[in-house]
Write a protein that holds these residues in place. Structure first.
Motif, PDB file in Angstrom:
ATOM      1  N   LEU A 114       5.524 -24.118  -5.369  1.00 53.32           N
ATOM      2  CA  LEU A 114       4.868 -24.762  -6.502  1.00 53.32           C
ATOM      3  C   LEU A 114       3.373 -24.468  -6.450  1.00 53.32           C
ATOM      4  N   VAL A 115       2.796 -24.190  -7.629  1.00 53.98           N
ATOM      5  CA  VAL A 115       1.356 -24.003  -7.747  1.00 53.98           C
ATOM      6  C   VAL A 115       0.883 -24.781  -8.966  1.00 53.98           C
ATOM      7  N   ILE A 116      -0.322 -25.357  -8.865  1.00 55.03           N
ATOM      8  CA  ILE A 116      -0.873 -26.169  -9.955  1.00 55.03           C
ATOM      9  C   ILE A 116      -2.292 -25.714 -10.259  1.00 55.03           C
ATOM     10  N   GLU A 117      -2.589 -25.561 -11.558  1.00 51.62           N
ATOM     11  CA  GLU A 117      -3.958 -25.343 -12.011  1.00 51.62           C
ATOM     12  C   GLU A 117      -4.352 -26.523 -12.887  1.00 51.62           C
ATOM     13  N   VAL A 118      -5.509 -27.117 -12.584  1.00 54.54           N
ATOM     14  CA  VAL A 118      -6.071 -28.182 -13.409  1.00 54.54           C
ATOM     15  C   VAL A 118      -7.106 -27.533 -14.319  1.00 54.54           C
ATOM     16  N   VAL A 119      -6.904 -27.657 -15.608  1.00 54.47           N
ATOM     17  CA  VAL A 119      -7.658 -26.862 -16.577  1.00 54.47           C
ATOM     18  C   VAL A 119      -9.126 -27.271 -16.611  1.00 54.47           C
ATOM     19  N   SER A 120      -9.983 -26.240 -16.648  1.00 56.86           N
ATOM     20  CA  SER A 120     -11.413 -26.442 -16.873  1.00 56.86           C
ATOM     21  C   SER A 120     -11.848 -25.506 -17.993  1.00 56.86           C
ATOM     22  N   SER A 121     -13.116 -25.127 -18.048  1.00 55.24           N
ATOM     23  CA  SER A 121     -13.627 -24.358 -19.180  1.00 55.24           C
ATOM     24  C   SER A 121     -12.978 -22.981 -19.319  1.00 55.24           C
ATOM     25  N   ASN A 122     -12.446 -22.436 -18.224  1.00 51.15           N
ATOM     26  CA  ASN A 122     -11.803 -21.112 -18.280  1.00 51.15           C
ATOM     27  C   ASN A 122     -10.299 -21.248 -18.513  1.00 51.15           C
ATOM     28  N   TRP A 123      -9.930 -22.042 -19.519  1.00 49.06           N
ATOM     29  CA  TRP A 123      -8.519 -22.384 -19.755  1.00 49.06           C
ATOM     30  C   TRP A 123      -7.660 -21.174 -20.085  1.00 49.06           C
ATOM     31  N   ARG A 124      -8.237 -20.150 -20.680  1.00 46.73           N
ATOM     32  CA  ARG A 124      -7.439 -18.966 -21.028  1.00 46.73           C
ATOM     33  C   ARG A 124      -6.826 -18.315 -19.787  1.00 46.73           C
ATOM     34  N   ASP A 125      -7.555 -18.335 -18.680  1.00 46.74           N
ATOM     35  CA  ASP A 125      -7.013 -17.765 -17.445  1.00 46.74           C
ATOM     36  C   ASP A 125      -5.744 -18.497 -17.020  1.00 46.74           C
ATOM     37  N   ASP A 126      -5.755 -19.827 -17.126  1.00 44.19           N
ATOM     38  CA  ASP A 126      -4.603 -20.622 -16.686  1.00 44.19           C
ATOM     39  C   ASP A 126      -3.383 -20.374 -17.573  1.00 44.19           C
ATOM     40  N   TYR A 127      -3.595 -20.373 -18.885  1.00 46.83           N
ATOM     41  CA  TYR A 127      -2.472 -20.269 -19.817  1.00 46.83           C
ATOM     42  C   TYR A 127      -1.988 -18.836 -20.017  1.00 46.83           C
ATOM     43  N   LEU A 128      -2.854 -17.868 -19.859  1.00 51.22           N
ATOM     44  CA  LEU A 128      -2.488 -16.487 -20.156  1.00 51.22           C
ATOM     45  C   LEU A 128      -2.350 -15.652 -18.891  1.00 51.22           C
ATOM     46  N   LYS A 129      -3.453 -15.376 -18.244  1.00 54.90           N
ATOM     47  CA  LYS A 129      -3.431 -14.430 -17.127  1.00 54.90           C
ATOM     48  C   LYS A 129      -2.653 -14.962 -15.929  1.00 54.90           C
ATOM     49  N   LYS A 130      -2.964 -16.181 -15.508  1.00 53.14           N
ATOM     50  CA  LYS A 130      -2.308 -16.702 -14.310  1.00 53.14           C
ATOM     51  C   LYS A 130      -0.832 -16.974 -14.563  1.00 53.14           C
ATOM     52  N   ALA A 131      -0.513 -17.463 -15.739  1.00 48.93           N
ATOM     53  CA  ALA A 131       0.903 -17.683 -16.051  1.00 48.93           C
ATOM     54  C   ALA A 131       1.685 -16.379 -15.942  1.00 48.93           C
ATOM     55  N   ALA A 132       1.104 -15.292 -16.461  1.00 49.50           N
ATOM     56  CA  ALA A 132       1.791 -13.996 -16.406  1.00 49.50           C
ATOM     57  C   ALA A 132       1.906 -13.494 -14.976  1.00 49.50           C
ATOM     58  N   ASP A 133       0.846 -13.634 -14.199  1.00 55.27           N
ATOM     59  CA  ASP A 133       0.871 -13.115 -12.825  1.00 55.27           C
ATOM     60  C   ASP A 133       1.723 -13.978 -11.902  1.00 55.27           C
ATOM     61  N   TYR A 134       1.685 -15.294 -12.070  1.00 51.64           N
ATOM     62  CA  TYR A 134       2.542 -16.160 -11.258  1.00 51.64           C
ATOM     63  C   TYR A 134       4.014 -15.903 -11.585  1.00 51.64           C
ATOM     64  N   GLU A 135       4.291 -15.625 -12.852  1.00 49.44           N
ATOM     65  CA  GLU A 135       5.650 -15.263 -13.235  1.00 49.44           C
ATOM     66  C   GLU A 135       6.058 -13.953 -12.571  1.00 49.44           C
ATOM     67  N   ALA A 136       5.140 -12.972 -12.559  1.00 51.24           N
ATOM     68  CA  ALA A 136       5.444 -11.677 -11.945  1.00 51.24           C
ATOM     69  C   ALA A 136       5.695 -11.813 -10.449  1.00 51.24           C
ATOM     70  N   VAL A 137       4.949 -12.687  -9.783  1.00 51.84           N
ATOM     71  CA  VAL A 137       5.176 -12.940  -8.357  1.00 51.84           C
ATOM     72  C   VAL A 137       6.544 -13.575  -8.141  1.00 51.84           C
ATOM     73  N   GLY A 138       6.988 -14.369  -9.118  1.00 52.48           N
ATOM     74  CA  GLY A 138       8.261 -15.074  -8.995  1.00 52.48           C
ATOM     75  C   GLY A 138       8.119 -16.495  -8.507  1.00 52.48           C
ATOM     76  N   ILE A 139       6.916 -17.061  -8.643  1.00 53.59           N
ATOM     77  CA  ILE A 139       6.703 -18.453  -8.231  1.00 53.59           C
ATOM     78  C   ILE A 139       7.597 -19.343  -9.090  1.00 53.59           C
ATOM     79  N   PRO A 140       8.471 -20.139  -8.477  1.00 56.01           N
ATOM     80  CA  PRO A 140       9.496 -20.849  -9.261  1.00 56.01           C
ATOM     81  C   PRO A 140       8.969 -21.955 -10.147  1.00 56.01           C
ATOM     82  N   GLU A 141       7.791 -22.519  -9.818  1.00 55.03           N
ATOM     83  CA  GLU A 141       7.301 -23.650 -10.603  1.00 55.03           C
ATOM     84  C   GLU A 141       5.775 -23.626 -10.661  1.00 55.03           C
ATOM     85  N   TYR A 142       5.240 -23.714 -11.877  1.00 64.52           N
ATOM     86  CA  TYR A 142       3.796 -23.652 -12.117  1.00 64.52           C
ATOM     87  C   TYR A 142       3.424 -24.757 -13.095  1.00 64.52           C
TER      88      TYR A 142
END
Length: 216
Positions: A114-142
């Motif tokens: 499990l990995v958690i991001e608490v959103v701050s001013s760089n919210w696009r990274d959390d919703y777009l880039k990190k979501a895509a990369d965490y999915e690619a890694v195969g992290i089961p829960e974000y």
């Protein structure tokens, strides 16, 4: 006008230089070093609250997990490295992580329940880039905890609402479930967050937002 090209760095160059002695936090995004914004007090209170709740839960059911202070998540196929707000490690799998001993870095889904991001001013990274990369890694829960409703309307609704988004890996792709402290009319929503990693976790979005001092 000729625009200067930004120098890209490798992961090895990044870990050799950062963290530095300034106390600042950095991530590597496709070869670009990104300084993380200084978190607010509300942001930190929510992180502390989540860490406490999760430690109690995995200790209660006797899972071999831990929440480290500074560990990087590196997608194997890119020159990126992320420092999540909350990262749960599966300790028995660390012996299989090639970058663990020297760089305290993990790249295998088996190490990251499990990995958690608490959103701050760089919210696009959390919703777009990190979501895509965490999915690619195969992290089961974000989890994306958007307590101040900073994200785009396509992610948290219109009008915007404070939202906890759970991205669950199903057949290699993230499926999203969302939890809020109140509905669109302001009525309280006491629905318990459904976490596949911790199916008995007794936690609501309302409790998370209130931990940061945000009324719901």
């Amino acid at each position: 006008m000729i625009q200067a090209l930004r120098k890209l760095v490798t992961f090895d160059e990044f870990v050799a230089k950062y963290p530095d002695n300034t106390g600042k936090r950095y991530e590597l995004h496709d070869g670009v070093i990104v300084e993380m914004p200084q978190p607010t007090g509300d942001h930190e209170q929510i992180i502390v609250f989540l860490v406490q709740k999760l430690i109690l839960e995995y200790s209660r059911i006797n899972l071999p997990y831990s929440i480290p202070k500074t560990v990087l998540v590196k997608p194997l196929e890119s020159e990126s490295a992320y420092s999540p707000d909350v990262l749960i490690l599966n300790l028995p799998n660390l012996v299989n992580e090639p970058l663990w001993k020297k760089e305290s870095t993990v790249s295998q889904a088996e190490s990251i329940p499990l990995v958690i991001e608490v959103v701050s001013s760089n919210w696009r990274d959390d919703y777009l880039k990190k979501a895509a990369d965490y999915e690619a890694v195969g992290i089961p829960e974000y989890w994306i905890v958007d307590y101040a409703a900073l994200g785009g309307r396509r992610f948290i609704g219109n009008p915007k609402q404070a939202t906890v988004s759970l991205y669950i890996l199903i057949e290699g792709e993230y499926q999203v479930s969302q939890f809020r402290g109140s509905d669109a009319c302001g009525n309280p929503c006491g629905e318990r967050i459904i976490s596949p990693t911790f199916p008995e976790l007794n936690l609501t979005a309302e409790q998370i937002f209130q931990a940061g001092g945000y009324p719901v």
